[in-house]
Scaffold this motif. Sequence first.
Motif, PDB file in Angstrom:
ATOM      1  N   TRP A 287      15.718  22.313  52.063  1.00 40.61           N
ATOM      2  CA  TRP A 287      16.110  23.682  52.353  1.00 40.61           C
ATOM      3  C   TRP A 287      15.844  24.011  53.829  1.00 40.61           C
ATOM      4  N   TYR A 290      21.294  27.660  57.072  1.00 43.27           N
ATOM      5  CA  TYR A 290      22.677  27.293  56.783  1.00 43.27           C
ATOM      6  C   TYR A 290      23.375  26.971  58.104  1.00 43.27           C
ATOM      7  N   ARG A 293      20.674  23.131  56.152  1.00 45.56           N
ATOM      8  CA  ARG A 293      19.791  23.111  54.982  1.00 45.56           C
ATOM      9  C   ARG A 293      18.656  22.106  55.171  1.00 45.56           C
ATOM     10  N   ASP A 449      18.831  31.181  54.730  1.00 49.14           N
ATOM     11  CA  ASP A 449      18.638  29.746  54.507  1.00 49.14           C
ATOM     12  C   ASP A 449      19.459  29.287  53.299  1.00 49.14           C
ATOM     13  N   GLY A 450      19.618  27.974  53.184  1.00 45.20           N
ATOM     14  CA  GLY A 450      20.329  27.384  52.062  1.00 45.20           C
ATOM     15  C   GLY A 450      19.539  26.228  51.482  1.00 45.20           C
ATOM     16  N   VAL A 451      19.887  25.840  50.259  1.00 47.66           N
ATOM     17  CA  VAL A 451      19.214  24.738  49.580  1.00 47.66           C
ATOM     18  C   VAL A 451      20.229  23.650  49.258  1.00 47.66           C
ATOM     19  N   ARG A 452      19.756  22.406  49.208  1.00 51.95           N
ATOM     20  CA  ARG A 452      20.577  21.259  48.825  1.00 51.95           C
ATOM     21  C   ARG A 452      19.826  20.471  47.743  1.00 51.95           C
ATOM     22  N   SER A 470      27.966  20.724  53.152  1.00 51.33           N
ATOM     23  CA  SER A 470      27.018  21.586  53.842  1.00 51.33           C
ATOM     24  C   SER A 470      27.556  22.991  54.096  1.00 51.33           C
ATOM     25  N   VAL A 476      23.043  29.545  49.247  1.00 53.64           N
ATOM     26  CA  VAL A 476      22.596  30.279  50.432  1.00 53.64           C
ATOM     27  C   VAL A 476      22.128  31.653  50.005  1.00 53.64           C
TER      28      VAL A 476
END
Length: 482
Positions: A287, A290, A293, A449-452, A470, A476
Amino acid sequence: MTETNWWRNPFSDKIVAQTGIKKNDNRLRSLMQQIGAKSTLRIFTFYGHKGVQTVELFSAKGGDLDYGLINDSFFEELSKNGYKLTERARALAGPQIDALARISKIMSSGQQIENPRPVQVSSVVEVHPQIALPGNGTIDHPDTNNMDDLAILPYQLDDNRFAIGYYVVTRDLTQEWQKDKAVLDPARYAMPSQKFKITLSNVNGQDATIYSYDPLTDQRMPVPILERTSRSLTIEVESTDYPRFLMLEENRANPGPLISDVRLEKVEQGASLSFSSNRSGTAKIQWGPYPIRSGGTFTLSRYENTASQIPTSTVSVPMITNTKAPLSKGVWVFKGTIRPEFSEDYTFLIDMSSCKLSLMIDGKYVINGCGANGDKSGSIRLIAGQSYDFALTIENNQDKPFDYIAYWASASQVKEPVNAIDGDDNVAEIIVKEGAPESLFLPGFQVGDGVRIEWNDGTASVQTRYPAWSYDVKGVLWPQVG
């Protein structure tokens, strides 16, 4: 999106002038609808695959020789029966409606999938290369072959089934491929089928079945399988200038992985993530801002001028972009460590207006000012998993910040902002169990922020991830409005 369609009127006028026939000649009307069907299939298959949720074709009753999606004969038959829909009228709807109905039947056979598994095309070989667009013999302008214009567009129907559209994206649907045919014969404008060898990866080729379906002719065609592994399938297909579909089904006894029920919620000092999977395995979770991540950072130092030896300030920044690090007047140096995923030539591109910049990888110049064409890019061979020192210098002689961002890309990696591995503590690995909800606290997670999530079962089998790429806005945490 706005309405769209292929306007057939200029081509129909050309045929009329060439042959001297009347515009209401049924042969001309049929020809226009046949080529219109190819256009309609291309529009819906391509746009839908690229994420366009609604495509509106102009128009339902637009005329066989213009924009009409439905045959004029359909409306003529309706008028004979007081505008009541009869089976006779339904049968006259035309090839565009017929083709769309067949595709709709394919898609409706699937289930709603929250996060489709990414299928890659790892190899394409044109068995008998055909030039689509001649070049001028230089490296910058080589010949373009049909292989370069081959579209391969996967749609996932359920955990083990895919409908994969494929066609050569020709530049002219009215090209006269077979000039020995009559001017009013649709075969004159039909691209002869051309063979391609295609390797699809991240599919389980072991015990998989596959055939090709043509929605224009409503026919199935066999597809030879040249090689199969637990992660790939190599096939030979015959393609033309409108979409056919590869109907691929993996072994039903071994369900393909799906990530579902993903929830992201802001909590104090971070965020709470929950999700589930239909398969047991390991999930790697990252994380950060964006779209990268990732929690890696670059050090950013400011110098008064190019002769200065000691920085006036040094901070850590997550991305090389003005949205994360606005640059005032001075000389700015970003330093960090990057680690490529692939052993390939990587191109670095600095998107900014000024030419006062330089980029060094492991002490070697990759970019030093603008190139001959004003471009701010350079390429270098990098090895997968190896760490490299990254140093980007940007000089700002203005009294205010300007827009800039640093990208990198390779044959296997899409263009995306450069990310660093320095200080990347925003990584976690957990064991997930089939069907069981998993939850995790993501410390330091900020709004924006974003997570993967990357899932695998530790074997040489297919994998999946969330989100698909991405730039996908899934995962997000956006600011609340109001």
